[in-house]
Structures are given as C-alpha cells and as structure tokens.
Design a protein around this motif. Structure first.
Motif, PDB file in Angstrom:
ATOM      1  N   GLN A 303       9.791   2.278   5.061  1.00 30.98           N
ATOM      2  CA  GLN A 303      10.522   3.213   4.211  1.00 30.98           C
ATOM      3  C   GLN A 303      10.389   4.639   4.731  1.00 30.98           C
ATOM      4  OE1 GLN A 303      12.352   2.205   1.767  1.00 30.98           O
ATOM      5  NE2 GLN A 303      11.457   0.418   0.778  1.00 30.98           N
ATOM      6  N   LEU A 304      11.399   5.449   4.464  1.00 36.19           N
ATOM      7  CA  LEU A 304      11.303   6.882   4.772  1.00 36.19           C
ATOM      8  C   LEU A 304      10.266   7.539   3.884  1.00 36.19           C
ATOM      9  CD1 LEU A 304      12.339   9.535   6.064  1.00 36.19           C
ATOM     10  CD2 LEU A 304      14.108   9.585   4.279  1.00 36.19           C
ATOM     11  N   LEU A 305      10.322   7.264   2.592  1.00 36.60           N
ATOM     12  CA  LEU A 305       9.374   7.799   1.607  1.00 36.60           C
ATOM     13  C   LEU A 305       8.564   6.628   1.090  1.00 36.60           C
ATOM     14  CD1 LEU A 305      11.962  10.085  -0.215  1.00 36.60           C
ATOM     15  CD2 LEU A 305      10.277  10.806   1.482  1.00 36.60           C
ATOM     16  N   GLU A 306       7.255   6.693   1.258  1.00 31.58           N
ATOM     17  CA  GLU A 306       6.437   5.505   1.052  1.00 31.58           C
ATOM     18  C   GLU A 306       5.378   5.674  -0.031  1.00 31.58           C
ATOM     19  OE1 GLU A 306       5.911   3.133   5.033  1.00 31.58           O
ATOM     20  OE2 GLU A 306       5.425   5.232   5.437  1.00 31.58           O
ATOM     21  N   SER A 307       5.170   4.590  -0.747  1.00 31.55           N
ATOM     22  CA  SER A 307       4.040   4.467  -1.661  1.00 31.55           C
ATOM     23  C   SER A 307       3.656   2.998  -1.696  1.00 31.55           C
ATOM     24  CB  SER A 307       4.391   4.950  -3.075  1.00 31.55           C
ATOM     25  OG  SER A 307       3.340   4.638  -3.973  1.00 31.55           O
ATOM     26  N   PHE A 308       2.476   2.689  -1.216  1.00 31.52           N
ATOM     27  CA  PHE A 308       2.054   1.297  -1.111  1.00 31.52           C
ATOM     28  C   PHE A 308       2.042   0.617  -2.471  1.00 31.52           C
ATOM     29  CE2 PHE A 308      -1.067  -2.154  -0.700  1.00 31.52           C
ATOM     30  CZ  PHE A 308      -0.558  -2.799   0.415  1.00 31.52           C
ATOM     31  N   PHE A 309       1.636   1.354  -3.506  1.00 31.46           N
ATOM     32  CA  PHE A 309       1.555   0.777  -4.855  1.00 31.46           C
ATOM     33  C   PHE A 309       2.710   1.220  -5.748  1.00 31.46           C
ATOM     34  CE2 PHE A 309      -2.924   0.678  -3.432  1.00 31.46           C
ATOM     35  CZ  PHE A 309      -3.150  -0.679  -3.561  1.00 31.46           C
ATOM     36  N   ASN A 310       3.802   1.754  -5.131  1.00 30.86           N
ATOM     37  CA  ASN A 310       4.992   2.130  -5.896  1.00 30.86           C
ATOM     38  C   ASN A 310       4.670   3.157  -6.978  1.00 30.86           C
ATOM     39  OD1 ASN A 310       7.539   1.250  -5.144  1.00 30.86           O
ATOM     40  ND2 ASN A 310       7.868   0.156  -7.051  1.00 30.86           N
ATOM     41  N   ILE A 311       3.938   4.172  -6.611  1.00 29.84           N
ATOM     42  CA  ILE A 311       3.520   5.218  -7.549  1.00 29.84           C
ATOM     43  C   ILE A 311       4.466   6.410  -7.433  1.00 29.84           C
ATOM     44  CG2 ILE A 311       1.653   6.821  -8.143  1.00 29.84           C
ATOM     45  CD1 ILE A 311      -0.302   4.708  -7.019  1.00 29.84           C
ATOM     46  N   HIS A 312       5.040   6.820  -8.558  1.00 28.28           N
ATOM     47  CA  HIS A 312       6.025   7.894  -8.566  1.00 28.28           C
ATOM     48  C   HIS A 312       5.511   9.155  -7.888  1.00 28.28           C
ATOM     49  CE1 HIS A 312       8.086   5.271 -11.346  1.00 28.28           C
ATOM     50  NE2 HIS A 312       9.088   6.120 -11.471  1.00 28.28           N
ATOM     51  N   ASP A 313       4.312   9.579  -8.259  1.00 31.01           N
ATOM     52  CA  ASP A 313       3.797  10.843  -7.729  1.00 31.01           C
ATOM     53  C   ASP A 313       3.635  10.810  -6.213  1.00 31.01           C
ATOM     54  OD1 ASP A 313       3.620  12.404 -10.088  1.00 31.01           O
ATOM     55  OD2 ASP A 313       1.821  11.324 -10.686  1.00 31.01           O
ATOM     56  N   GLU A 314       3.316   9.654  -5.655  1.00 26.76           N
ATOM     57  CA  GLU A 314       3.170   9.562  -4.203  1.00 26.76           C
ATOM     58  C   GLU A 314       4.508   9.765  -3.506  1.00 26.76           C
ATOM     59  OE1 GLU A 314       1.209   5.934  -3.166  1.00 26.76           O
ATOM     60  OE2 GLU A 314      -0.727   6.585  -3.966  1.00 26.76           O
TER      61      GLU A 314
END
Length: 415
Positions: A303-314
């Motif tokens: 992904q271009l914008l990543e969050s391993f745990f799908n966290i909004h703030d990340e």
C-alpha cells in the motif's frame, strides 16, 4: 463488499458457526434469503455456485436458461431491499446508454426482480459475471506482484471505467482492489464441469442448530463456501487479455445528490475528507484519491499508505509524513494530533510513531520503493515513475477541488 453490518439487536445464537461462510444468524426475518445449488430462481436462473457474501447480500453464479449464459445474482437482505442504493445507481447507469466503449469496464445490470422468501421480500440483482477481484488474485500469486502488462492494463482500465462513471454523474465511493473484478476470457463458452474444475465443486457445510432442533425454512439446509481463487487466479495471470469490471455500488451516490453519505472506503485508500467526516467536501474527488492509492498498489506489492493493524491514526500520520499538514478544518478535528505532531505539523521528538520510516518521505521516494524486495520487477516499472509522480501528485491533493479530474488522470497516465 465493505458495508458495515446493519444495526440489529443480536439474538442468542441459534446455529453452529461455520468458518468461511456468512453469519448464519442473519438467516432470520429481514436477513438473508436461503439459496441452494440447483435452485430455480424466478423461473429462469439455475444456481451453479456461490461467488461470495457480505453484510448485505449473498452473491451466486447462475445459468440464465433464457439467454443461455452465466450471470451473477446478488440476493440483498430483506431489510435493505426496499431502499438499496446499489439498485438506484445501477438503474441510473443503465439509463445513460452503452455507446461509450468505457462502459465495458462497468458491471452491467441485466435484470432485477423481487423474490418473496421466508425472511421477507428480497431485491435480486442480475449482473454480468466476472472472475476474482484484483485483490484476491494478488493475494494468490507470488509476492503479490501482478505481471507488468496486466498491472498496467488494470490501472489504465480502472481509470477509464471511473471516467465513464463520472461522466454519468456517479461517484463510486468504495473504489478498492476487492471491487475491481477480472473478466474470465471465454467464460461464457465454459461447460459447468469446466467451471467446477477452476472454481472447485461447491463445498457444502450442513447447517445445524445449537439446540438440536430441525432447521426451519428460514435457513438453508447447508451453506456453500465461496471458491478458492488460487487456481483461477494463476490461470488468468498467464494471459494478458483479461479485462476489468468495476463492481459493487453499495456506497455509490450521484453528484447531484444533496445529502452525501458517510462512506466506508477502506482506510488505506480513503480520502482525508472521509476520515474527518467532512460531508460538505465529499464529491467525485474521493474516487480520484482512492484511484491514486489503488494504482500505486496494483503496480507494486504494498500500500502507499500503510497500517499493519488498520489503525486510522497510523494512516493519517503517513499522510502527513508524505503530504504535509492537513488544512486547518481537519487538523483541528484530529483528536490524536498532539500525540504525534507540533502545531506546525512537524513530528514531536517523543512521537510514538513506530513505523520505522523517516519522519518525512516524499512521493518520489515512495515510488522508488513501489516494489519491495524485487529489484528486477522494480526496474521494469522505473520508466513509468516520473510520469506516475506527476499524475499521482496531482491526484493526492488534500483539498478535493485541487485534485485533477478523472479525464485528466486518463490523459496523464503513462500507459
């Protein structure tokens, strides 16, 4: 389908849980319609296999006995059938005509009807059938990397399909790899045994009540597990002639709608106005942002914008890391902003950001890392990076009005 489950009062569990199947507790008044293999639907369609399910519907492969072709039938839950947003959008698209060649990249509504069942009246949508989603295909292949010829074609056709939707005044609102389907070449010529060879024969799991009582008509006697896409995915990527179909219009709306919906786009592809529930700023430009993130993903392997745990703030932190401080109306709304940033948008020295990335990463740097751990494949796309930096940079503007139109996207893409 990414729609959240409709609010219902949860009853005590009735059925034994079945892995990889829909929530059996939704076989109740207002919920799913029970469907079985070989069922005859509306005197015309014979059920062949299950394609998938979501919170609002189950989707089945069927044979149209009148037109002698395969179709997909979506059985919408009874509680949502009367005011289905998807029905309205598909009707609108059909009313615009089919002369534009870009129309071929949109799933077509072939038929619709109401079906009375034990759990209520269900709206049923019959559409062209396509193969697995781009997301599923990427999941089933080595390193999640599509062949370069296919990834470029998918990116280009997705932009053209969106251009057609926007020309019709339709905003998709949920544009991601799970809703971009790959057509199966020559599928309409396949006999059923070939379908089963690539989809697998339907796997049936008996439905059982926890209290041991017999199953009532509200539930099917068995559920069908959706097919594993691995064999079909691997066969498809060996060919370069597959085309896409944009599907699932459950989040879509018209540009002329006075009230804009709260969208549920996956957070890694969601525009900032979606994060901040800024419905006054929601427009067709949410699709432009999502398309940019999708193009990066489909050409690469992450992904271009990543969050391993799908966290909004990340994801929001990653946006600021790449594109800078948000406009004030959003910056002031972000409750966790002070955890990471100073008022001017610079990282605090003790920021808890754990990504390991540099504090600021330009889009150009992200494109240079679009394919991780595969230098040979990265070299294949190096010639496109300068043009991609230009077009993605124009698509990924915070202010929706500053993002380019979809027609400009199509003209600027290097493939």
């Amino acid at each position: 389908m990414t729609n959240p489950e409709p609010p219902t009062q949860r009853r005590p569990a009735v059925y034994q849980w079945v892995d990889e199947a829909e929530d059996l507790e939704r076989y109740a008044p207002g919920g799913y319609h029970p469907v079985h293999i070989d069922d005859e639907i509306n005197g015309r369609y014979t059920i062949v296999h299950k394609l998938g399910f979501g919170a609002y519907a189950t989707v089945w492969l069927a044979r149209d006995q009148v037109e002698n072709r395969f179709v997909a039938i979506k059985f919408i839950v009874a509680s949502a059938s009367a005011e289905s947003r998807e029905v309205r959008i598909l009707r609108h698209i059909n009313a615009t005509g089919t002369q534009d060649p870009r129309r071929s990249f949109i799933a077509t509504l072939l038929d619709e009807f109401d079906l009375e069942g034990p759990n209520g009246r269900h709206r049923c949508l019959v559409t062209e059938v396509a193969g697995p989603s781009v997301g599923k295909v990427r999941h089933e292949i080595t390193d999640a990397i599509l062949p370069a010829a296919i990834s470029r074609k998918v990116a280009s056709q997705s932009a053209q399909g969106l251009a057609y939707l926007h020309s019709c005044g339709v905003v998709h609102g949920d544009f991601h790899a799970g809703n971009i389907l790959l057509e199966i070449p020559d599928f309409q010529t396949w006999p059923v045994d070939k379908v089963y060879r690539y989809f697998g024969k339907p796997i049936k799991e008996d439905v059982e009540r926890l209290d041991g009582n017999p199953i009532t008509s509200a539930a099917p006697t068995y559920v069908v597990i959706p097919p594993n896409a691995r064999r079909l995915a691997r066969a498809m990527i060996k060919r370069n002639d597959c085309n896409i179909k944009i599907s699932d219009f459950g989040e879509s709306f018209l540009t002329t709608d006075h009230e804009k919906p709260f969208l549920n786009t996956p957070i890694s592809l969601a525009a900032p106005e979606i994060f901040f529930r800024d419905t006054d700023s929601v427009s067709e430009k949410v699709d432009i942002w999502s398309l940019a993130c999708f193009i990066y993903q489909v050409l690469g392997n992450h992904q271009l914008l990543e969050s391993f745990f799908n966290i909004h703030d990340e994801i929001l932190v990653d946006m600021v890391r790449t594109f800078g401080k948000f406009p004030d109306r959003w910056w002031s709304k972000w409750e966790q902003r002070d955890t990471y940033f100073e008022d001017d948008g610079t990282f605090k020295p003790n920021s808890p950001d754990q990504s390991g990335d540099a504090r600021h990463v330009e889009l150009k740097e992200r494109l240079a890392d679009i394919i991780r751990n595969n230098e040979e494949r990265q070299k294949e796309i190096d010639g496109d990076l300068q043009a991609l930096e230009l077009v993605l940079g124009k698509m990924l503007r915070y202010e929706p009005k500053e993002r380019i139109t979809i027609e400009e996207v199509v003209s600027l893409l290097p493939f």
